[in-house]
Design a protein around this motif. Sequence first.
Motif, PDB file in Angstrom:
ATOM      1  N   ASP A 391     -20.998  -0.241 -18.745  1.00 40.34           N
ATOM      2  CA  ASP A 391     -19.815   0.604 -18.900  1.00 40.34           C
ATOM      3  C   ASP A 391     -20.023   1.989 -18.286  1.00 40.34           C
ATOM      4  N   LEU A 392     -21.273   2.470 -18.376  1.00 33.83           N
ATOM      5  CA  LEU A 392     -21.571   3.800 -17.816  1.00 33.83           C
ATOM      6  C   LEU A 392     -21.807   3.733 -16.309  1.00 33.83           C
ATOM      7  N   GLY A 393     -21.969   2.508 -15.797  1.00 37.30           N
ATOM      8  CA  GLY A 393     -22.332   2.375 -14.394  1.00 37.30           C
ATOM      9  C   GLY A 393     -23.760   2.817 -14.133  1.00 37.30           C
ATOM     10  N   MET A 394     -24.591   2.717 -15.159  1.00 38.50           N
ATOM     11  CA  MET A 394     -25.994   3.145 -15.012  1.00 38.50           C
ATOM     12  C   MET A 394     -26.907   1.947 -14.867  1.00 38.50           C
ATOM     13  N   ASP A 395     -28.033   2.168 -14.246  1.00 38.34           N
ATOM     14  CA  ASP A 395     -29.080   1.152 -14.189  1.00 38.34           C
ATOM     15  C   ASP A 395     -29.565   0.877 -15.612  1.00 38.34           C
ATOM     16  N   GLN A 396     -29.729  -0.422 -15.946  1.00 37.55           N
ATOM     17  CA  GLN A 396     -30.043  -0.758 -17.343  1.00 37.55           C
ATOM     18  C   GLN A 396     -31.430  -0.275 -17.767  1.00 37.55           C
ATOM     19  N   ALA A 397     -32.367  -0.228 -16.836  1.00 37.04           N
ATOM     20  CA  ALA A 397     -33.705   0.265 -17.181  1.00 37.04           C
ATOM     21  C   ALA A 397     -33.673   1.780 -17.400  1.00 37.04           C
ATOM     22  N   GLU A 398     -32.968   2.459 -16.530  1.00 34.37           N
ATOM     23  CA  GLU A 398     -32.881   3.915 -16.644  1.00 34.37           C
ATOM     24  C   GLU A 398     -32.151   4.321 -17.927  1.00 34.37           C
ATOM     25  N   PHE A 399     -31.100   3.583 -18.268  1.00 36.90           N
ATOM     26  CA  PHE A 399     -30.355   3.885 -19.492  1.00 36.90           C
ATOM     27  C   PHE A 399     -31.270   3.759 -20.713  1.00 36.90           C
ATOM     28  N   ARG A 400     -32.104   2.735 -20.709  1.00 35.55           N
ATOM     29  CA  ARG A 400     -33.055   2.597 -21.817  1.00 35.55           C
ATOM     30  C   ARG A 400     -34.062   3.753 -21.802  1.00 35.55           C
TER      31      ARG A 400
END
Lengths: 793, 287
Positions: A391-400
């Motif tokens: 939803d944020l359009g962020m990379d999933q690893a970076e979001f974590r």
Amino acid sequence: MTALDEIKIGGLGASRRRVEDARFVRGRGNYTDDIVLPGMLHMEILRSPLAHARITSIDTSRAWEIPGVRLVLTGEMMAQRNLAWMPTLSYDTQAVLATDKVRFQGQEVCVVVADDPYIAKDGCDAIVVEYEPLTPVVNPLQSRAADAPLIRDDKEGQVDNTCYRWEVGDRAATERAFAQADVVSRMQLHYPRSHPSPIECCGSIADFDPATQKLTVYMTTQAPHIIRAAVALVAELPEHMIRIVSPDIGGGFGNKVPVYPGYVASILASILLGRPVKWIEDRTGNLASTGFGRDMYLAAEMALRSDGRILAVRMHADTDQGAFFADAQPTKFKIGLLHSAFACYDIGTGHITAQGHYTNKAPGGVAYRCSFRVTEAMFFQERMMQAAAVDLGMDQAEFRRINLLRDDAFPARTPFGFLVDSGQYGKCLRLGLDAIGYEQFLVDQAEARTRGRRLGIGISTMTEPLGAGNSREYDILGIKMFDSAELRVHMTGKAILRVGAKSQGQGHETTWGQIVAHELGIPAADVIVEEGDTDTAPFGMGTYASRSTPVAGAAISMVARKVRAKARKLAAHLLECSEEDVEWELGRLYVRGAPHRGATIQECAMAAYSNMPDGMEPGLENVAYYDPPNLTWPFACYIATVEVDPETGVWDVLRFVAVDDCGVRINPMVVEGQIMGGLTEAYAMSSMQFQTYDAEGNMVGSNYMDYLLPTAWETPGFELHEVVTPCPHHPIGAKGVGECAAVGGPAAFVNAVHDALSDTGVRNIDMPLLPDRVWQALQDGRDVSGMPPVRSD
Amino acid sequence: MYPSRFRYEAPHSLDEARSLLAQYGDEAKVLAGGQSLVPLLKLRFAAPELLVDINGVPGLGHHRVEAGVLRVGALCRHVDLERSSVLARHPLVASAAPLIADPIVRNRGTLVGSLCHADPQGDWASVLLALGGHVVAEGPHGRRPIPMAEFTLGPFQNALRPGEIAVEAVAPAPRGQVSGRYLKLERRVGDFATVGVAVALETDGDRVVRAGIALTGVGPHTIAATAAEQALVGRPLTAATVEEAAQLAAEASRPKGDHRGSVAYKRHVVATFVRRGLARTDLEAVA
């Protein structure tokens, strides 16, 4: 003299071969069904074919006529002895044998005791039960409908099918946080009903001796002392006349924590007949009536800032409890540890509500390879994290990475009250990403997509509270959740160690000896480990919730240290110096400043029997009870890559990387075995496993044709890595590990499949991700929710 | 396992077995590999008066190719076919054998037993149907061949008469270039097929001389996709003919929606597997 090599004596860190395997692989184990007592009879249970029905009559006369039938018990006969109902661990009641209604398919209605199991089964076949069918309720939606039939009409004051309501967190602060959110992400899912399905089903041999009045019960229990306490407190038998023996156990996974009607009936039958009565459950009985796992519907929202920081989480859980609220869980929270969700992230604030629902399904939710509801919590957490990143359009690893607790944040109090005490989360995540080759995979994935191939990568990072537990949050029947160890060192320096935990395959006999080796320098091979007999083992709360190493393991360290303290006095006597001048190195005590003058632990042991100083009590033994100050908080990072076949919906695992930080590893090989076993179960749950019920309440999944256990053929390979952050409060820095992989693993597989579908608009396919469900989602570009339906189209 | 009471006989000759079967009629069951029968006994779904264990009967364990004809005896285990070195001209059989159930079942179970059991989800019936094979029955009135297309009467019903015993399954000699493949979608190794497709082709140059396509698990019994077969015979394998056959096979299927998948899904997989079976003739397992 040179110091002992700890690895060589099988101490901490030694991948010592499992000593119990010598008998297991030769078929020389001693399971409940292997035990044969003189004069033993056999019991079989007649179960309800219907999910919801009133019993109008039971005719047992033909069963009694069969030669060899010794006893037929009905609910009515149990009621005459006030045993038709029993209390559950969740403060509800459960029918032992049905008196009024049957409330799920497979419920226990009668038992037959006979000379052999064939006759007992014939006896069951000869009983005629007449039922008046009632409308079955097979999910929470039906359960809370206005016109739903009341399932628990046996309970005074019960007006609907709600069995509990619960909430935790800060509602007002959460609302404020949501009002400030840039993005609100939503996720709804169902964690399907699964079953621990140990290869050995449940069973018991009750042996009441009319001469001595002593009751001995051999049974498949993960917690023999709790069973003794329950029998003493509930059945009011004197505690010293009850002996519970838990022999070798062929897998438990939480399934063997509760008290089941079969145990109770076999005990009563033995008391009535004055002979041993054996009950061995069959596979269908186990799958259809004993403690299942999960069956939770979760809906939640996450408040997010556009820079990727989490502001708050709001969750609601509906649980399908079946006919009786028989959750076998020792926490003080109705919903177990669901609120450990998001413990590894800085989420600001949060609020959780939960409601339990009675249905006409099997009762007895258990913590299937988990600390209660942690599996649902972490699965949901990691599905939500993936959805939020999208939803944020962020990379999933970076979001974590940006939301994980930083190394300097510990100890950290979570918004729901837990104290997370240690970890190196960023390091684990980085190690996992490097091991899988994250950046390169993203390149390969994009390239493959241009050729019509669907690759996906899924990440799951989590910490979970293991090792029930500190008494602020746990008790069973009011008993605190400590555990125990008793160590007796013989004169030649060999030892016997008795522990209050109970292995079901986890390798305690191997691992416990290693703790003694570490603390005393006695080679692990010189230590015999005994568990499971309440007449000999010190009182302990058993093995589940990954608590053995955190709690019983700590007690072993502590008892060994007590023994070492006495050995020190003996050494002072032998070395003719004062105790203050005695120094310790592994396996040896020596005079400070004169290291050549020393006594080995074995020499001290001999002195304890033959040459103790005047006034000292002989012997070298002690007992320790350990009440843990906190839970242990292991961390895991699991990453899966998959390829989805868009034509069939079949998905294959390409690679799976696991990074586990469970603190100090006592036996790394045993730990790796636990992780691989847990990942196999995680793969099963994500890909194939579920129990469901049709509209009539018939169970689909009551045998191994429909309830699928993965085999070596389809189970993927796992690449294991480790990080060690010692537990700050455990004597040797160990944390629980048994359940981590089963808890954190499913989200990695499921996130990977969803990542492969990232361009389709499909946000969620509920587990298990069977090929037809993946295909359906691909066809429609829509979510696939709920249990796999039992279609008849 | 606590089945109902039954009598057990282990005859040492076919004659002896036949006379037991004649004597007990419907109350007798033949025990070969036991991989379907024993679970039924365990659940007490089957309660025969007599079990006739034929494992001691000599001369039934063979499988051999004679003049191109494959003969599989009643005691030939799945694993014998999985490891066979004589199936070069019977690639469909070779390809199906490793996909039968799981290794433990394959060690014990038999092809002929599977045909007799007539489970709509049994894999071998499709294979024999696609090959145009037959079952050899021996009864009080001698031997007779029963074409596979007539052998299965319905779910768990076969065409054997009282007193008859199936002694051999036979696949005819193929002509020309041979290819074939069994494709099976299962949720897990050892699961019954969600969908199974048997494809057997005989070609002369680029023309199809004979096509056999049969479907597992998508109807009340094994289905011969006759129209799909006919769409290929006498024509070359092209994208168009393959697609036509795939669609006709899907139309021939009669799946029921269940927890393995919807009707639409199963039909779709039938078409997909026919396409793959015709496009790829190696023995690679699918799913």
